[in-house]
Design a protein around this motif. Sequence first.
Motif, PDB file in Angstrom:
ATOM      1  N   TYR A 198       0.832  -1.203   0.000  1.00 29.95           N
ATOM      2  CA  TYR A 198       0.000   0.000   0.000  1.00 29.95           C
ATOM      3  C   TYR A 198       0.868   1.256   0.000  1.00 29.95           C
ATOM      4  O   TYR A 198       0.641   2.186  -0.789  1.00 29.95           O
ATOM      5  CB  TYR A 198      -0.934   0.008   1.212  1.00 29.95           C
ATOM      6  CG  TYR A 198      -1.645   1.330   1.403  1.00 29.95           C
ATOM      7  CD1 TYR A 198      -2.726   1.670   0.596  1.00 29.95           C
ATOM      8  CD2 TYR A 198      -1.214   2.244   2.373  1.00 29.95           C
ATOM      9  CE1 TYR A 198      -3.369   2.893   0.753  1.00 29.95           C
ATOM     10  CE2 TYR A 198      -1.859   3.470   2.531  1.00 29.95           C
ATOM     11  CZ  TYR A 198      -2.929   3.788   1.722  1.00 29.95           C
ATOM     12  OH  TYR A 198      -3.559   5.001   1.865  1.00 29.95           O
ATOM     13  N   ALA A 221       2.587   1.785  -3.344  1.00 29.25           N
ATOM     14  CA  ALA A 221       1.646   2.266  -4.360  1.00 29.25           C
ATOM     15  C   ALA A 221       1.251   3.712  -4.097  1.00 29.25           C
ATOM     16  O   ALA A 221       1.144   4.526  -5.024  1.00 29.25           O
ATOM     17  CB  ALA A 221       0.415   1.370  -4.376  1.00 29.25           C
ATOM     18  N   SER A 234       3.957   6.118  -4.993  1.00 29.14           N
ATOM     19  CA  SER A 234       4.171   6.153  -6.444  1.00 29.14           C
ATOM     20  C   SER A 234       2.994   6.765  -7.195  1.00 29.14           C
ATOM     21  O   SER A 234       2.986   6.780  -8.430  1.00 29.14           O
ATOM     22  CB  SER A 234       4.423   4.725  -6.963  1.00 29.14           C
ATOM     23  OG  SER A 234       5.536   4.134  -6.308  1.00 29.14           O
ATOM     24  N   LEU A 254      -0.152   5.707  -7.392  1.00 24.35           N
ATOM     25  CA  LEU A 254      -0.939   4.701  -8.104  1.00 24.35           C
ATOM     26  C   LEU A 254      -2.323   4.484  -7.511  1.00 24.35           C
ATOM     27  O   LEU A 254      -3.073   3.638  -8.008  1.00 24.35           O
ATOM     28  CB  LEU A 254      -0.181   3.362  -8.105  1.00 24.35           C
ATOM     29  CG  LEU A 254       1.199   3.374  -8.760  1.00 24.35           C
ATOM     30  CD1 LEU A 254       1.863   2.009  -8.615  1.00 24.35           C
ATOM     31  CD2 LEU A 254       1.080   3.747 -10.234  1.00 24.35           C
ATOM     32  N   ILE A 273      -6.463  -0.824  -7.187  1.00 25.31           N
ATOM     33  CA  ILE A 273      -5.392  -0.040  -7.811  1.00 25.31           C
ATOM     34  C   ILE A 273      -5.848   0.377  -9.207  1.00 25.31           C
ATOM     35  O   ILE A 273      -5.795  -0.412 -10.160  1.00 25.31           O
ATOM     36  CB  ILE A 273      -4.085  -0.868  -7.896  1.00 25.31           C
ATOM     37  CG1 ILE A 273      -3.749  -1.453  -6.521  1.00 25.31           C
ATOM     38  CG2 ILE A 273      -2.937  -0.013  -8.417  1.00 25.31           C
ATOM     39  CD1 ILE A 273      -2.603  -2.413  -6.525  1.00 25.31           C
ATOM     40  N   PHE A 319      -2.373  -3.469 -10.878  1.00 23.11           N
ATOM     41  CA  PHE A 319      -1.428  -3.965  -9.875  1.00 23.11           C
ATOM     42  C   PHE A 319      -0.012  -4.094 -10.438  1.00 23.11           C
ATOM     43  O   PHE A 319       0.980  -3.936  -9.734  1.00 23.11           O
ATOM     44  CB  PHE A 319      -1.892  -5.326  -9.346  1.00 23.11           C
ATOM     45  CG  PHE A 319      -1.632  -5.529  -7.880  1.00 23.11           C
ATOM     46  CD1 PHE A 319      -0.408  -5.196  -7.305  1.00 23.11           C
ATOM     47  CD2 PHE A 319      -2.599  -6.058  -7.058  1.00 23.11           C
ATOM     48  CE1 PHE A 319      -0.169  -5.374  -5.951  1.00 23.11           C
ATOM     49  CE2 PHE A 319      -2.377  -6.243  -5.692  1.00 23.11           C
ATOM     50  CZ  PHE A 319      -1.154  -5.903  -5.145  1.00 23.11           C
ATOM     51  N   GLU A 346       1.589  -2.110 -12.143  1.00 25.55           N
ATOM     52  CA  GLU A 346       2.327  -0.855 -12.010  1.00 25.55           C
ATOM     53  C   GLU A 346       3.097  -0.801 -10.691  1.00 25.55           C
ATOM     54  O   GLU A 346       4.151  -0.163 -10.616  1.00 25.55           O
ATOM     55  CB  GLU A 346       1.372   0.336 -12.106  1.00 25.55           C
ATOM     56  CG  GLU A 346       0.740   0.511 -13.484  1.00 25.55           C
ATOM     57  CD  GLU A 346       1.781   0.665 -14.578  1.00 25.55           C
ATOM     58  OE1 GLU A 346       2.698   1.487 -14.406  1.00 25.55           O
ATOM     59  OE2 GLU A 346       1.675  -0.044 -15.610  1.00 25.55           O
ATOM     60  N   VAL A 347       2.586  -1.455  -9.659  1.00 25.53           N
ATOM     61  CA  VAL A 347       3.319  -1.512  -8.391  1.00 25.53           C
ATOM     62  C   VAL A 347       4.603  -2.296  -8.580  1.00 25.53           C
ATOM     63  O   VAL A 347       5.675  -1.906  -8.102  1.00 25.53           O
ATOM     64  CB  VAL A 347       2.451  -2.157  -7.292  1.00 25.53           C
ATOM     65  CG1 VAL A 347       3.230  -2.217  -5.972  1.00 25.53           C
ATOM     66  CG2 VAL A 347       1.154  -1.388  -7.101  1.00 25.53           C
ATOM     67  N   THR A 362       7.459  -0.396 -10.272  1.00 24.62           N
ATOM     68  CA  THR A 362       8.203   0.610  -9.509  1.00 24.62           C
ATOM     69  C   THR A 362       9.527   0.067  -8.985  1.00 24.62           C
ATOM     70  O   THR A 362      10.433   0.847  -8.670  1.00 24.62           O
ATOM     71  CB  THR A 362       7.378   1.139  -8.312  1.00 24.62           C
ATOM     72  OG1 THR A 362       7.185   0.092  -7.346  1.00 24.62           O
ATOM     73  CG2 THR A 362       6.036   1.682  -8.773  1.00 24.62           C
TER      74      THR A 362
END
Length: 481
Positions: A79, A82, A85, A87, A205, A209, A211-212, A215
């Motif tokens: 969490y 995200a 970032s 997101l 998200i 997800f 995209e997490v 990172t």
Amino acid sequence: MSERAQHHQVLVLGAGIAGVAATHFLKENGVTDVVILEASHRIGGRINTVEFGKTSTGDKALVELGANWIHGRAHNPVYHRALESGLLEPLVLLDRMDGYYYTEEGRCLSKELGEKLWRQFNAFEKETGIYFDQNIETSSTMAEYFTERLNDFIAQFSADDRSDLQLMANTMLNYLSFHIGDNLKFISLQYDGSYEDIPGGEVKIPKGFLEVVKTFTTDFDTDTVKFGTTVTNIDWDQSKQGLHPVKVSCSLVGGEEKTYTCDHLIVTCSLGVLKKAVKDVTLFRPQLPVDKQKSISRLGFGKVNKIFLYYEKPFWKPGCASVKLAWSSKYSDVDEKKEWYKRIFSFDEVMDNPSVLVAWISTSAAHHMEQLPEAEVSKTCTAILRQFLNNPDVPEPTSISRSTWCCNPLTLGSYSYINMDSTPADFNTIADPLFSKDGKPIVQFAGEATHPRWNSTTHGALDSARREADRLTKFFTNQKV
């Protein structure tokens, strides 16, 4: 040693969130010679965000074939990653039982009655922790516990309400099977409380997800991840004597063989893959220590899937497509092969994807569904929606997409759980590194099935990655002293 062997300080097996995060944390701590060996052609592992359907503006939309949301906010590392970032804008919380319950006769049940039962069901979920927290011995399964508690609660209502409540209870038991990962008759009540719930609700998200996971790859070189590289053997025999590096044999796409060596290997493959390695006496040479083999074999590995249905012309009003299936069959009486569809507990609209419904399915029924023709799955889902909504005009979907985690040789299941044969200690045993005689960690293990408090989750996988990266960093630091 073969001239083709490439040597790296650290090799990582698997590019799921545990693998890419461990690599990132090592690089962040100054360990730069790290390479990931990944059998597929993508990162993410059991996080798999793909394009399917379309948004309200007609753009391509996303669905999550794997991990779907973040479990809790308070001290959840996924969490916070995200959030930092950007997101999670806008913030979207999951309402597990949003929508209405429908019966096989096409009758819509009382939402108020369903909410009463759901509140009590949540209270029962919280109460299961007492057995672990207070070390109260029980041989009961989660199926036995919930069936008894729900029956006692339902008995307080009128005869008419009792009938409807029992139907809705079947929905909730199917939901819990999906949440934990398998048939509740396999799941231990004794240790349910060993899992730590994180407060703050379930967070979706919007950007996906995957995209997490991305990172953690911003500091990767172009060749940090070796895609299409299947590890076939891990030879750590000489390494444990302190004589040679770990030797990792691989098969590349097209049949070419390749060998890598490393000083340290971090294994992040799924529990399903580890189970197969133990059963087939493959992958590790020599075999893993007996206690680790037993823990791998004992722990449960779930069977969970999703079915996505795309409609060129949706038959529901936007935001009003959550259909909870109140099956009349008792939870324990379902034939999970012949009646696989009776383990679907809900059809729900997908976030930012108003033309797609998702059906949630678990247990051996989910495994069976994977092996059926796509057309049969589509027709069955259509028949269910027509029956429960009492609407023969519900169209067949334009196209479907489904996850296949059980048959996928790179996963062989969904996520871990404590069954009747295992205990939380098994997670720790799997997590224990293999050391050389001089105390060097030569083979380490990360992933959700190595986390005793947060097994089955992405934040458990992420936390295990930091644990193993910190272990190596500490080792390197001590070596320099």
